[in-house]
Enzyme design. Structure first.
Site, PDB file in Angstrom:
ATOM      1  N   LYS A  64       5.311 -11.348  -9.749  1.00 32.44           N
ATOM      2  CA  LYS A  64       6.174 -10.545 -10.638  1.00 32.44           C
ATOM      3  C   LYS A  64       6.533 -11.329 -11.903  1.00 32.44           C
ATOM      4  O   LYS A  64       6.666 -10.774 -12.984  1.00 32.44           O
ATOM      5  CB  LYS A  64       7.454 -10.129  -9.909  1.00 32.44           C
ATOM      6  CG  LYS A  64       7.217  -9.344  -8.634  1.00 32.44           C
ATOM      7  CD  LYS A  64       6.608  -7.977  -8.912  1.00 32.44           C
ATOM      8  CE  LYS A  64       6.397  -7.179  -7.650  1.00 32.44           C
ATOM      9  NZ  LYS A  64       5.296  -7.651  -6.810  1.00 32.44           N
ATOM     10  N   ARG A 101       0.312   7.998  -3.562  1.00 31.92           N
ATOM     11  CA  ARG A 101       1.315   7.988  -2.497  1.00 31.92           C
ATOM     12  C   ARG A 101       2.522   8.785  -2.960  1.00 31.92           C
ATOM     13  O   ARG A 101       2.958   8.644  -4.100  1.00 31.92           O
ATOM     14  CB  ARG A 101       1.728   6.550  -2.165  1.00 31.92           C
ATOM     15  CG  ARG A 101       0.649   5.767  -1.433  1.00 31.92           C
ATOM     16  CD  ARG A 101       0.876   4.288  -1.501  1.00 31.92           C
ATOM     17  NE  ARG A 101       0.843   3.817  -2.877  1.00 31.92           N
ATOM     18  CZ  ARG A 101       1.124   2.566  -3.233  1.00 31.92           C
ATOM     19  NH1 ARG A 101       1.482   1.684  -2.331  1.00 31.92           N
ATOM     20  NH2 ARG A 101       1.059   2.207  -4.495  1.00 31.92           N
ATOM     21  N   ASN A 119      -1.397  -5.419  -7.772  1.00 31.19           N
ATOM     22  CA  ASN A 119      -1.549  -6.139  -6.506  1.00 31.19           C
ATOM     23  C   ASN A 119      -2.883  -6.864  -6.525  1.00 31.19           C
ATOM     24  O   ASN A 119      -3.925  -6.232  -6.664  1.00 31.19           O
ATOM     25  CB  ASN A 119      -1.554  -5.150  -5.334  1.00 31.19           C
ATOM     26  CG  ASN A 119      -0.324  -4.267  -5.312  1.00 31.19           C
ATOM     27  OD1 ASN A 119       0.706  -4.650  -4.798  1.00 31.19           O
ATOM     28  ND2 ASN A 119      -0.424  -3.084  -5.903  1.00 31.19           N
ATOM     29  N   ARG A 133      -5.272  -3.657  -7.295  1.00 28.20           N
ATOM     30  CA  ARG A 133      -4.844  -2.256  -7.442  1.00 28.20           C
ATOM     31  C   ARG A 133      -3.657  -2.227  -8.385  1.00 28.20           C
ATOM     32  O   ARG A 133      -2.653  -2.893  -8.146  1.00 28.20           O
ATOM     33  CB  ARG A 133      -4.457  -1.663  -6.083  1.00 28.20           C
ATOM     34  CG  ARG A 133      -4.356  -0.131  -6.090  1.00 28.20           C
ATOM     35  CD  ARG A 133      -3.746   0.411  -4.801  1.00 28.20           C
ATOM     36  NE  ARG A 133      -2.347   0.049  -4.719  1.00 28.20           N
ATOM     37  CZ  ARG A 133      -1.757  -0.392  -3.606  1.00 28.20           C
ATOM     38  NH1 ARG A 133      -2.425  -0.558  -2.491  1.00 28.20           N
ATOM     39  NH2 ARG A 133      -0.468  -0.703  -3.627  1.00 28.20           N
ATOM     40  N   LYS A 144      13.388  -7.144  -8.857  1.00 23.42           N
ATOM     41  CA  LYS A 144      12.199  -7.415  -8.046  1.00 23.42           C
ATOM     42  C   LYS A 144      12.070  -8.900  -7.713  1.00 23.42           C
ATOM     43  O   LYS A 144      12.012  -9.731  -8.622  1.00 23.42           O
ATOM     44  CB  LYS A 144      10.934  -7.009  -8.826  1.00 23.42           C
ATOM     45  CG  LYS A 144      10.825  -5.513  -9.106  1.00 23.42           C
ATOM     46  CD  LYS A 144       9.497  -5.210  -9.781  1.00 23.42           C
ATOM     47  CE  LYS A 144       9.153  -3.739  -9.672  1.00 23.42           C
ATOM     48  NZ  LYS A 144       7.756  -3.489 -10.019  1.00 23.42           N
ATOM     49  N   SER A 161      -4.148  -2.411  -0.239  1.00 18.22           N
ATOM     50  CA  SER A 161      -4.603  -1.595   0.893  1.00 18.22           C
ATOM     51  C   SER A 161      -4.817  -0.130   0.538  1.00 18.22           C
ATOM     52  O   SER A 161      -4.580   0.303  -0.582  1.00 18.22           O
ATOM     53  CB  SER A 161      -3.608  -1.715   2.045  1.00 18.22           C
ATOM     54  OG  SER A 161      -2.353  -1.229   1.635  1.00 18.22           O
ATOM     55  N   GLU A 188       5.070  -9.271  -2.238  1.00 19.29           N
ATOM     56  CA  GLU A 188       4.191  -8.110  -2.136  1.00 19.29           C
ATOM     57  C   GLU A 188       4.495  -7.386  -0.824  1.00 19.29           C
ATOM     58  O   GLU A 188       5.160  -7.914   0.054  1.00 19.29           O
ATOM     59  CB  GLU A 188       2.723  -8.563  -2.134  1.00 19.29           C
ATOM     60  CG  GLU A 188       2.291  -9.289  -3.394  1.00 19.29           C
ATOM     61  CD  GLU A 188       2.464  -8.457  -4.641  1.00 19.29           C
ATOM     62  OE1 GLU A 188       2.257  -7.236  -4.598  1.00 19.29           O
ATOM     63  OE2 GLU A 188       2.843  -9.019  -5.681  1.00 19.29           O
ATOM     64  N   GLY A 189       3.945  -6.163  -0.707  1.00 19.66           N
ATOM     65  CA  GLY A 189       3.985  -5.486   0.587  1.00 19.66           C
ATOM     66  C   GLY A 189       5.015  -4.374   0.712  1.00 19.66           C
ATOM     67  O   GLY A 189       5.173  -3.787   1.768  1.00 19.66           O
ATOM     68  N   GLU A 213       3.331  -2.341 -10.979  1.00 24.49           N
ATOM     69  CA  GLU A 213       2.900  -3.704 -10.637  1.00 24.49           C
ATOM     70  C   GLU A 213       1.382  -3.703 -10.484  1.00 24.49           C
ATOM     71  O   GLU A 213       0.748  -2.652 -10.436  1.00 24.49           O
ATOM     72  CB  GLU A 213       3.547  -4.176  -9.327  1.00 24.49           C
ATOM     73  CG  GLU A 213       3.135  -3.336  -8.128  1.00 24.49           C
ATOM     74  CD  GLU A 213       3.808  -3.777  -6.833  1.00 24.49           C
ATOM     75  OE1 GLU A 213       4.524  -4.795  -6.845  1.00 24.49           O
ATOM     76  OE2 GLU A 213       3.611  -3.087  -5.814  1.00 24.49           O
TER      77      GLU A 213
END
Length: 414
Positions: free
Chosen positions: A245, A390, A86, A65, A304, A91, A308-309, A84
């Site tokens: 990253k 989002r 992923n 994603r 950064k 998710s 992840e997450g 970024e």
């Protein structure tokens, strides 16, 4: 900009796949990071061990994603800027497949049928399942199952269930297991086929394994067992490393994309058009200079780590304090620095449990899901699989939906 994000997704799929097959590039790019970041180093060691043994896996599945914000320039013109990409456990493909229906209904209840008809259809769950099903089919065993690798306590289970149900609808059996189960019950036969409780596993779909806290010694051993197997891993460990990253920062260097995607100048141009400024904090003159710049003007940047997450990035005063502390230490090479994107806020209501409804100034982040399948050297599937929006209030610098800051949203295109 929405259409631009969709149009570049197949290019990003190609790029991630190319990086995952380029041992020299990964080794060179991550050389400084693995000296100071133990988690990335352990992943890298497994990657090298599996390569030395020889890959048993012949079918490769990527579900990624790519996340963007719309940067508002000083003259008010917008630009699509990648935050970024992923490459593991990306998710909300399931839940966002339902979000547009919720908003469509809300608009109809409000008597806005015309507006309701403008909401785009969106079903990433179907697109992700299509990729998993294709990999399962190419693995070549009707009896084999798809294994979702999940956390002990799964807060985001219904998101996964949407994808799982799509697979059951295609008559593909799905099992859910944890790293601990793999350690206790997983085994490889002489051909390195993976078995769980006596069932052959065709595809391992990771929804876990992207943060250091996941791993104790047993879980590292389980991860190695999975990586050594013939099963299709989504992602395999090389593809997880491609999403770090540090790799993202390296891609922004002049000439890097051309080396990774030779003979594809249009794809390179489309990818490069989405990059924000990215800077290396490696030791040396270049790293010293950008560190000093960021300490002097911290609001221009985001710091950064290789994680992840969500909820890991540093901004403003906190960014300045961390850089002050590590500026003369090799530890700074475990971070990258990125230009801070400044989107145009919009007024909206964020609906949350137990919170009063009030108008907030909000910013949104757009994600495009990509799925690809490669068999040997042949790419048999490469497509964008849907989108995710989002939205959060502007007072929150960092944090996603799981962190309790952002909410799932639907783009309304005008």
């Amino acid at each position: 900009m929405f259409e631009q994000a969709y149009a570049v997704q197949q290019d990003f799929n190609l790029l991630v796949d190319a990086i995952s097959q380029n041992k020299e590039f990964l080794a060179q790019t991550l050389a400084s990071t693995i000296k100071v970041d133990d988690f990335t180093a352990r992943l890298f060691r497994i990657y090298m061990q599996v390569l030395e043994e020889g890959l048993a896996q012949t079918v490769f599945l990527g579900v990624n994603r790519s996340d963007y914000m719309f940067d508002c320039g000083l003259d008010g013109t917008g630009a699509l800027r990648q935050i970024e990409i992923n490459t593991i456990a990306a998710s909300f493909g399931g839940l966002t497949s339902r979000t547009a229906d919720v908003h469509r209904l809300v608009l109809k209840v409000l008597g806005k049928n015309e507006e309701a008809s403008h909401l785009l259809p969106n079903n990433p769950a179907e697109g992700l399942a299509l990729g998993i099903a294709k990999a399962w089919e190419l693995y070549g065993s009707q009896r084999a199952v798809v294994m979702f690798l999940v956390e002990d306590i799964q807060r985001n289970i219904f998101d996964q269930r949407c994808v799982e149900n799509e697979l059951w609808n295609r008559n593909i059996r799905v099992i859910r297991r944890r790293f601990r189960d793999v350690f206790e019950q997983g085994s490889l036969d002489g051909s390195r086929r993976l078995y769980m409780d006596g069932q052959e596993v065709a595809v391992v779909y990771y929804r876990e394994g992207y943060v250091p806290q996941t791993y104790d010694q047993q879980n590292w051993e389980a991860r190695l067992l999975l990586e050594r197997s013939r099963a299709v891993k989504c992602p395999d460990i090389a593809t997880q490393l491609a999403g770090t990253k540090k790799v993202q920062q390296e891609l922004s260097r002049p000439g890097t994309l051309e080396k990774l995607l030779p003979g594809r100048p249009e794809a390179v141009a489309r990818i490069r058009a989405t990059f924000a400024g990215l800077y290396s904090l490696d030791e040396g003159e270049e790293g010293d200079r950008i560190t000093a710049t960021a300490i002097a003007d911290p609001d221009r940047f985001v710091l950064k780590p290789q994680r992840e997450g969500g909820g890991n990035n540093l901004y403003g005063e906190e960014l300045r304090q961390v850089l002050e502390k590590i500026k003369d230490s090799p530890e700074r090479t475990s971070y990258i620095l990125m230009d801070k994107i400044k989107p145009q806020p919009a007024l909206n209501y964020l609906l949350r449990a137990h919170s009063p409804l009030r108008v907030s100034e909000c910013i949104s982040e757009l994600g495009i899901f990509g799925v690809y399948v490669r068999q040997g050297q042949e790419l048999v599937l490469n497509q964008a699989a849907g989108h995710l929006l989002r939205t959060k209030a502007i007072e929150h610098a960092d944090g996603g939906v799981a962190a309790g800051v952002a909410v799932l949203d639907t783009p309304y295109l005008v």
